[in-house]
Motif scaffolding. Structure first.
Motif, mmCIF file in Angstrom:
data_model
loop_
_atom_site.group_PDB
_atom_site.id
_atom_site.type_symbol
_atom_site.label_atom_id
_atom_site.label_comp_id
_atom_site.label_asym_id
_atom_site.label_seq_id
_atom_site.Cartn_x
_atom_site.Cartn_y
_atom_site.Cartn_z
ATOM 1 N N UNK A 135 0.846 -1.195 0.000
ATOM 2 C CA UNK A 135 0.000 0.000 0.000
ATOM 3 C C UNK A 135 0.881 1.244 0.000
ATOM 4 N N UNK A 136 0.395 2.281 -0.669
ATOM 5 C CA UNK A 136 1.149 3.537 -0.719
ATOM 6 C C UNK A 136 0.927 4.338 0.553
ATOM 7 N N UNK A 137 1.906 5.144 0.871
ATOM 8 C CA UNK A 137 1.780 6.048 2.010
ATOM 9 C C UNK A 137 2.483 7.351 1.647
ATOM 10 N N UNK A 138 1.800 8.456 1.863
ATOM 11 C CA UNK A 138 2.380 9.778 1.649
ATOM 12 C C UNK A 138 2.665 10.134 0.211
ATOM 13 N N UNK A 139 1.877 9.640 -0.743
ATOM 14 C CA UNK A 139 2.127 9.952 -2.151
ATOM 15 C C UNK A 139 1.938 11.440 -2.437
ATOM 16 N N UNK A 140 1.177 12.137 -1.597
ATOM 17 C CA UNK A 140 0.923 13.568 -1.813
ATOM 18 C C UNK A 140 2.017 14.458 -1.226
ATOM 19 N N UNK A 141 2.998 13.864 -0.538
ATOM 20 C CA UNK A 141 4.101 14.640 0.021
ATOM 21 C C UNK A 141 5.100 15.010 -1.070
ATOM 22 N N UNK A 142 5.946 15.999 -0.796
ATOM 23 C CA UNK A 142 6.993 16.360 -1.751
ATOM 24 C C UNK A 142 8.073 15.280 -1.753
ATOM 25 N N UNK A 143 8.964 15.350 -2.718
ATOM 26 C CA UNK A 143 10.002 14.321 -2.849
ATOM 27 C C UNK A 143 10.892 14.263 -1.608
ATOM 28 N N UNK A 144 11.332 15.400 -1.111
ATOM 29 C CA UNK A 144 12.182 15.425 0.096
ATOM 30 C C UNK A 144 11.434 14.897 1.315
ATOM 31 N N UNK A 145 10.157 15.224 1.417
ATOM 32 C CA UNK A 145 9.351 14.761 2.548
ATOM 33 C C UNK A 145 9.157 13.251 2.490
ATOM 34 N N UNK A 146 9.006 12.683 1.287
ATOM 35 C CA UNK A 146 8.869 11.224 1.165
ATOM 36 C C UNK A 146 10.163 10.512 1.564
ATOM 37 N N UNK A 147 11.307 11.104 1.236
ATOM 38 C CA UNK A 147 12.591 10.505 1.623
ATOM 39 C C UNK A 147 12.723 10.505 3.146
ATOM 40 N N UNK A 148 12.372 11.622 3.780
ATOM 41 C CA UNK A 148 12.426 11.713 5.246
ATOM 42 C C UNK A 148 11.421 10.759 5.877
ATOM 43 N N UNK A 149 10.221 10.673 5.290
ATOM 44 C CA UNK A 149 9.201 9.753 5.796
ATOM 45 C C UNK A 149 9.704 8.311 5.740
ATOM 46 N N UNK A 150 10.347 7.936 4.658
ATOM 47 C CA UNK A 150 10.879 6.583 4.519
ATOM 48 C C UNK A 150 11.877 6.272 5.636
ATOM 49 N N UNK A 151 12.783 7.212 5.895
ATOM 50 C CA UNK A 151 13.759 7.023 6.975
ATOM 51 C C UNK A 151 13.064 6.911 8.331
ATOM 52 N N UNK A 152 12.046 7.741 8.567
ATOM 53 C CA UNK A 152 11.280 7.672 9.823
ATOM 54 C C UNK A 152 10.582 6.323 9.970
ATOM 55 N N UNK A 153 9.983 5.840 8.872
ATOM 56 C CA UNK A 153 9.264 4.569 8.923
ATOM 57 C C UNK A 153 10.196 3.410 9.246
ATOM 58 N N UNK A 154 11.386 3.423 8.655
ATOM 59 C CA UNK A 154 12.356 2.368 8.945
ATOM 60 C C UNK A 154 12.698 2.379 10.439
ATOM 61 N N UNK A 155 12.963 3.554 10.970
ATOM 62 C CA UNK A 155 13.342 3.659 12.381
ATOM 63 C C UNK A 155 12.198 3.262 13.300
ATOM 64 N N UNK A 156 10.970 3.681 12.987
ATOM 65 C CA UNK A 156 9.833 3.405 13.882
ATOM 66 C C UNK A 156 9.382 1.953 13.805
ATOM 67 N N UNK A 157 9.383 1.371 12.613
ATOM 68 C CA UNK A 157 8.938 -0.021 12.476
ATOM 69 C C UNK A 157 9.936 -0.994 13.092
ATOM 70 N N UNK A 158 11.191 -0.636 13.098
ATOM 71 C CA UNK A 158 12.214 -1.515 13.671
ATOM 72 C C UNK A 158 12.644 -1.031 15.046
ATOM 73 N N UNK A 159 11.880 -0.111 15.631
ATOM 74 C CA UNK A 159 12.207 0.451 16.940
ATOM 75 C C UNK A 159 11.983 -0.550 18.046
ATOM 76 N N UNK A 160 12.156 -0.130 19.288
ATOM 77 C CA UNK A 160 12.067 -1.020 20.452
ATOM 78 C C UNK A 160 10.710 -1.700 20.605
ATOM 79 N N UNK A 161 9.625 -1.044 20.193
ATOM 80 C CA UNK A 161 8.298 -1.629 20.360
ATOM 81 C C UNK A 161 8.068 -2.781 19.378
ATOM 82 N N UNK A 162 8.848 -2.815 18.303
ATOM 83 C CA UNK A 162 8.652 -3.862 17.299
ATOM 84 C C UNK A 162 9.292 -5.183 17.711
ATOM 85 N N UNK A 163 10.115 -5.200 18.714
ATOM 86 C CA UNK A 163 10.808 -6.433 19.081
ATOM 87 C C UNK A 163 10.151 -7.146 20.222
#
Length: 163
Positions: A135-163
């Motif tokens: 599923x897509x997420x944040x397709x309406x964001x700007x290119x720089x915002x999507x890059x930052x969002x991707x980095x945030x998602x990686x950190x949050x999904x693999x964060x301490x709560x995910x383990x």
């Protein structure tokens, strides 16, 4: 940045995404009043003439068309995406104006973000993969915002709560 992380509890966090709106309602009012005011200049020169009645409808149609275009843009920009990350679940809800609400959920451990630098509808297209769906997420964001969002998602999904 038109997205925000909220910690709703110790084990749950929420990401809210919305389209950027560069023209706030007060700015829209100023634009419409400016168009009307500058459109009155040639009309005022025709006061007392029959030509006034030929110019006035065009001015009013211009202002009405501009107002309708801005209102349509505001309605289209009222889309909202909410990603909720709990202890073991990832849940994405996408609500677009005039469309049915779309939901996706999966086990947080198996959810993974993916960035498609080319080949997507926009450059650096971000998707979430899990539960047999992408599923897509944040397709309406700007290119720089999507890059930052991707980095945030990686950190949050693999964060301490995910383990």
């Amino acid at each position: 940045m038109p997205y925000q992380w909220n910690h709703t509890s110790d084990t749950e966090q929420e990401l809210r995404l919305w389209p950027h709106n560069s023209l706030p309602p007060r700015g829209a009012m100023i634009v419409i009043l400016s168009v009307f005011t500058f459109g009155l200049i040639p009309v005022l020169a025709m006061l007392g003439s029959v030509v006034l009645w030929g110019l006035l409808p065009f001015l009013l149609l211009t202002v009405l068309g501009l107002w309708l275009a801005i209102q349509t843009n505001y309605r289209a920009r009222s889309a909202v995406e909410v990603l909720t990350l709990s202890g073991s679940q990832a849940r994405l809800v996408h609500q677009s104006p005039g469309k049915q609400r779309q939901e996706w959920s999966c086990n947080r451990y198996w959810a993974r973000p993916e960035m498609h630098e080319t080949g997507g509808p926009v450059p650096h297209y971000v998707t979430l993969i899990g539960a047999g769906r992408e599923v897509e997420i944040g397709a309406f964001l700007s290119e720089d915002e999507r890059i930052t969002l991707y980095d945030d998602l990686i950190a949050k999904l693999r964060g301490p709560a995910a383990q």
